[in-house]
Motif scaffolding. Sequence first.
Motif, PDB file in Angstrom:
ATOM      1  N   LEU A 134       0.262  -4.311 -15.617  1.00 14.01           N
ATOM      2  CA  LEU A 134       0.553  -4.598 -14.210  1.00 14.01           C
ATOM      3  C   LEU A 134       2.023  -4.469 -13.843  1.00 14.01           C
ATOM      4  CD1 LEU A 134      -1.845  -7.665 -13.712  1.00 14.01           C
ATOM      5  CD2 LEU A 134      -2.306  -5.234 -13.336  1.00 14.01           C
ATOM      6  N   VAL A 135       2.901  -4.623 -14.843  1.00  8.62           N
ATOM      7  CA  VAL A 135       4.335  -4.645 -14.576  1.00  8.62           C
ATOM      8  C   VAL A 135       5.053  -3.641 -15.471  1.00  8.62           C
ATOM      9  CG1 VAL A 135       6.388  -6.134 -14.619  1.00  8.62           C
ATOM     10  CG2 VAL A 135       4.151  -7.116 -14.055  1.00  8.62           C
ATOM     11  N   LYS A 138       4.600  -6.299  -5.030  1.00 10.59           N
ATOM     12  CA  LYS A 138       3.144  -6.172  -4.970  1.00 10.59           C
ATOM     13  C   LYS A 138       2.489  -7.516  -5.216  1.00 10.59           C
ATOM     14  CE  LYS A 138       3.232  -1.823  -7.210  1.00 10.59           C
ATOM     15  NZ  LYS A 138       3.565  -1.442  -8.542  1.00 10.59           N
ATOM     16  N   GLN A 161      12.590   0.804  -0.435  1.00  6.18           N
ATOM     17  CA  GLN A 161      11.640   0.328   0.572  1.00  6.18           C
ATOM     18  C   GLN A 161      12.179  -0.916   1.264  1.00  6.18           C
ATOM     19  OE1 GLN A 161       7.075   0.360   0.335  1.00  6.18           O
ATOM     20  NE2 GLN A 161       7.767   0.019  -1.756  1.00  6.18           N
TER      21      GLN A 161
END
Lengths: 78, 219
Positions: free
Chosen positions: A64-65, A41, A18
């Motif tokens: 979250l990670v 993010k 990305q």
Amino acid sequence: MARVKVFVYPKKGVLDPQGKTVESALHTLGYKKASNVRIGKYIEMELPDGDNKKMVDEMCRKLLVNSVIEDYHFEVAA
Amino acid sequence: MKFGVIVFPGSNCDQDCYHVAKNVLKQPTKYVWHQETDLSGLDCVILPGGFSYGDYLRTGAIARFSPVMEAVKKFADSGKYVIGICNGFQVLTEAGLLPGALHRNRDLHFICRHIELKVANNKTAFTSACKTGQTLNIPIAHGEGNYTCDAATLKELKKNKQIVFTYAGENPNGSLQSIAGICNKRGNVLGMMPHPERASEAALGSVDGMMIWRSLLKR
């Protein structure tokens, strides 16, 4: 309430397709100086005041990670 | 062999897997809803492809906390067979049942086409009917199939011959060493990005996926 800001981003050395694509789009727009574009993010949440750091770190590691491909840091603002 | 197909909210290859196990392989098969925790009586559990929990946060990241996943871990620990296909593979890595991670395809595209899959190790329960080096024509359909792991993990994978499938020819998604499928050290948990359930009937253009099911049924 304490405002928590969690930043999650691709680990150094892990390919970030990305980021690469956005970088080339920036170059197309004429921003040739942009380099090493990485996309991650941003997660925010509220927690009751107090020492939340340990808990937030735990949240990062548990959910979250993904430590295989991502790094993170977070800020807790009172 | 009794098959169970796990259904997460957002799974979309569950019916294909069920159909192949039940109607093509003619094995007793049932769906297992992600809230269930009883896998007793099953010999093989399939985590199907799809977009469990909308791929929110990361692919497979939320599905991993489904009640059924604790049962899948125990099931795998007991030596029974677990196959994760596509999103199922992503769930297995997030759950720690397989090492590494799957991230965004190198060229960002969602790729949906038949590829040539090379059998890198035929000494597994999932490939024993194949020859090492044999290629299978099986479709892929993913946006995040780019396998990666750290150097130490890759060394382990090689040492234990855990790399089961690689992409023959061009690497479609940028995955490390063209890895398309791996198993755990014990050899009873397989994760693969290609969809063998979409290549198990002549009407679908390839029956090469049958080689994997046939290997399993020899057990």
